[in-house]
Design a protein around this motif. Structure first.
Motif, PDB file in Angstrom:
ATOM      1  N   ALA A 174       3.376   6.443 -12.411  1.00 50.11           N
ATOM      2  CA  ALA A 174       4.699   6.148 -12.963  1.00 50.11           C
ATOM      3  C   ALA A 174       5.496   5.263 -12.015  1.00 50.11           C
ATOM      4  CB  ALA A 174       5.453   7.444 -13.224  1.00 50.11           C
ATOM      5  N   VAL A 175       6.384   4.435 -12.590  1.00 55.11           N
ATOM      6  CA  VAL A 175       7.276   3.608 -11.784  1.00 55.11           C
ATOM      7  C   VAL A 175       8.572   3.400 -12.561  1.00 55.11           C
ATOM      8  CG1 VAL A 175       6.299   1.422 -12.657  1.00 55.11           C
ATOM      9  CG2 VAL A 175       7.507   1.455 -10.462  1.00 55.11           C
ATOM     10  N   THR A 176       9.695   3.450 -11.853  1.00 56.07           N
ATOM     11  CA  THR A 176      11.001   3.169 -12.440  1.00 56.07           C
ATOM     12  C   THR A 176      11.896   2.603 -11.349  1.00 56.07           C
ATOM     13  OG1 THR A 176      12.787   4.091 -13.814  1.00 56.07           O
ATOM     14  CG2 THR A 176      11.979   5.471 -12.013  1.00 56.07           C
TER      15      THR A 176
ATOM     16  N   GLN B 141       0.848  -1.188   0.000  1.00 52.14           N
ATOM     17  CA  GLN B 141       0.000   0.000   0.000  1.00 52.14           C
ATOM     18  C   GLN B 141       0.882   1.237   0.000  1.00 52.14           C
ATOM     19  OE1 GLN B 141      -3.643  -0.090   0.066  1.00 52.14           O
ATOM     20  NE2 GLN B 141      -3.168   1.966  -0.696  1.00 52.14           N
ATOM     21  N   LEU B 142       0.606   2.176  -0.868  1.00 51.30           N
ATOM     22  CA  LEU B 142       1.393   3.399  -0.937  1.00 51.30           C
ATOM     23  C   LEU B 142       0.893   4.427   0.074  1.00 51.30           C
ATOM     24  CD1 LEU B 142       1.910   3.422  -4.775  1.00 51.30           C
ATOM     25  CD2 LEU B 142       3.686   3.178  -3.045  1.00 51.30           C
ATOM     26  N   PRO B 143       1.748   5.395   0.428  1.00 51.60           N
ATOM     27  CA  PRO B 143       1.448   6.286   1.562  1.00 51.60           C
ATOM     28  C   PRO B 143       0.140   7.045   1.476  1.00 51.60           C
ATOM     29  CG  PRO B 143       3.748   6.489   0.949  1.00 51.60           C
ATOM     30  CD  PRO B 143       3.100   5.627  -0.091  1.00 51.60           C
TER      31      PRO B 143
ATOM     32  N   THR C 157       3.960  14.432  -4.734  1.00 49.21           N
ATOM     33  CA  THR C 157       5.066  13.711  -4.109  1.00 49.21           C
ATOM     34  C   THR C 157       5.537  12.588  -5.019  1.00 49.21           C
ATOM     35  OG1 THR C 157       3.563  12.168  -3.005  1.00 49.21           O
ATOM     36  CG2 THR C 157       4.196  14.148  -1.766  1.00 49.21           C
ATOM     37  N   VAL C 158       6.744  12.093  -4.728  1.00 45.90           N
ATOM     38  CA  VAL C 158       7.193  10.820  -5.277  1.00 45.90           C
ATOM     39  C   VAL C 158       7.681   9.976  -4.106  1.00 45.90           C
ATOM     40  CG1 VAL C 158       7.772  11.682  -7.567  1.00 45.90           C
ATOM     41  CG2 VAL C 158       9.516  11.703  -5.793  1.00 45.90           C
ATOM     42  N   VAL C 159       7.657   8.655  -4.288  1.00 44.43           N
ATOM     43  CA  VAL C 159       7.993   7.726  -3.218  1.00 44.43           C
ATOM     44  C   VAL C 159       9.176   6.872  -3.637  1.00 44.43           C
ATOM     45  CG1 VAL C 159       7.164   5.826  -1.778  1.00 44.43           C
ATOM     46  CG2 VAL C 159       5.584   7.648  -2.478  1.00 44.43           C
ATOM     47  N   ARG C 160      10.143   6.746  -2.733  1.00 47.52           N
ATOM     48  CA  ARG C 160      11.301   5.866  -2.950  1.00 47.52           C
ATOM     49  C   ARG C 160      11.142   4.655  -2.052  1.00 47.52           C
ATOM     50  NH1 ARG C 160      17.403   6.406  -1.041  1.00 47.52           N
ATOM     51  NH2 ARG C 160      18.563   5.733  -2.894  1.00 47.52           N
TER      52      ARG C 160
ATOM     53  N   TRP D  25      11.133   3.714  -7.606  1.00 48.13           N
ATOM     54  CA  TRP D  25      10.517   5.036  -7.507  1.00 48.13           C
ATOM     55  C   TRP D  25       9.113   4.961  -8.086  1.00 48.13           C
ATOM     56  CZ3 TRP D  25      12.519   9.308  -5.172  1.00 48.13           C
ATOM     57  CH2 TRP D  25      13.892   9.324  -4.904  1.00 48.13           C
ATOM     58  N   VAL D  26       8.155   5.518  -7.361  1.00 44.54           N
ATOM     59  CA  VAL D  26       6.761   5.477  -7.810  1.00 44.54           C
ATOM     60  C   VAL D  26       6.099   6.787  -7.407  1.00 44.54           C
ATOM     61  CG1 VAL D  26       6.039   4.307  -5.680  1.00 44.54           C
ATOM     62  CG2 VAL D  26       4.621   4.111  -7.715  1.00 44.54           C
TER      63      VAL D  26
END
Length: 327
Positions: free
Chosen positions: A261-263, A251-253, A279-282, A271-272
């Motif tokens: 996006a995801v890489t 589950q993302l924040p 925001t971006v999430v690491r 990274w998503v």
């Protein structure tokens, strides 16, 4: 003009190499400082989908403006090329020879731009349309694979001859990636499935991602694992391509905020982004801990992110017209 922001830590990360299928092998950035810089693009008419080039510059598809833009990080300057009428580039990548390839979402073509001469060619899809969407390139640079969202197909382009071959599917094929065995994986968002094409046999298979999951984009990690954004339920999925199954979901924040996006960088960090947040999430797969980067501007609208050879994360705000980097 650039603006800065810094990391907000949800949990501590340990620093942890990969292929993005984007012509450039992504690097690792073990000492991430969390600085974010942004620059307004010259033509902010739904600019999207950044791609790194061998010289370190970043190319951008300017969809509604019908252009390709190039950003030089050394001088913080932009250059633009006008594309043929109706092309409407959706995706873009730069091969190892610095040739720029685009998906002509508006006229059913794949575009080829030589930035040194300015020469532009278009290669028409056999069906003449289909909404070419996202594209990736093989390690040897000989084949580009791309999705045709409205045409319900995936296709290959021979970069030497321009010949295109199409493979029918369903569910509005969207994001695409190549696994380490050379298989083509693509998100069938409308079917809640991930499709797999074996290019050697032409055989199609699939993985059910669950009800209302709406898989949007997929990226291959250095260890061969596939990471998939589930736009419909707010999760990030880890998929084993050999076993053809989802290993785990996270589950993302922000909850149900539209993972997009995801890489994956060269160190295996994922990274998503969640498109309804700025925001971006690491995500560290080893510790299963996440860190959030607060972006300096609002209404960003990230639809594609890539990691360059130095391990820096590049994103394009399609809503606010700003190119950004996290380093």
């Amino acid at each position: 003009m650039k603006r800065l922001a810094y990391l907000l830590a949800i949990a501590p990360l340990a620093a942890l190499a990969g292929g993005s299928n984007y012509g450039i092998t992504p690097g690792a950035h073990p000492n991430l400082a969390g600085k974010v810089s942004e620059w307004p693009v010259p033509t902010p008419r739904f600019a999207r989908d950044p791609a790194p080039a061998p010289d370190g510059s970043i190319y951008i598809a300017v969809m509604s403006g019908n252009k390709v833009a190039r950003f030089d990080p050394k001088t913080n300057s932009f250059k633009e090329w006008d594309l043929p009428s109706g092309h409407r580039p959706h995706g873009v990548l730069v091969d190892k020879n610095s040739i720029v390839w685009t998906t002509g979402n508006g006229n059913g073509t794949i575009g080829r731009l030589d930035p040194r001469s300015g020469e532009i060619k278009e290669f028409k899809t056999p069906s003449g349309g289909g909404g070419p969407h996202t594209l990736v390139i093989t390690d040897d640079g000989g084949t580009i694979w791309f999705t045709l969202q409205s045409g319900n197909k995936v296709a290959s382009l021979d970069t030497k001859t321009g010949a295109i071959k199409e493979y029918p599917s369903s569910g509005g094929p969207y994001g695409i990636a190549l696994d380490k065995a050379g298989n083509v994986w693509f998100c069938r968002m409308g079917d809640n499935k991930l499709g797999k094409l074996d290019p050697r046999t032409g055989q199609m298979s699939e993985v059910d991602m669950g009800p209302r999951s709406r898989p949007r984009r997929v990226a291959t990690a250095p260890d061969g694992v596939l990471w998939v954004t589930l736009y419909g339920n707010g999760k990030l999925a880890k998929l084993d391509p050999k076993a053809m199954k989802v290993v785990k979901e996270y589950q993302l924040p922000a909850g149900d905020a539209g993972p997009y996006a995801v890489t994956v960088d060269g160190g295996g960090m994922v990274w998503v982004n969640e498109i309804n947040t700025d925001t971006v999430v690491r995500f560290d797969p080893k510790t299963e801990q996440m860190r959030v980067v607060q972006l300096p501007s609002s209404n960003v609208g990230i639809r594609k992110m890539v990691t360059d050879a130095s391990g820096r994360l590049w994103y394009m705000g399609s809503h606010n017209g700003r190119l950004g980097v996290v380093e």
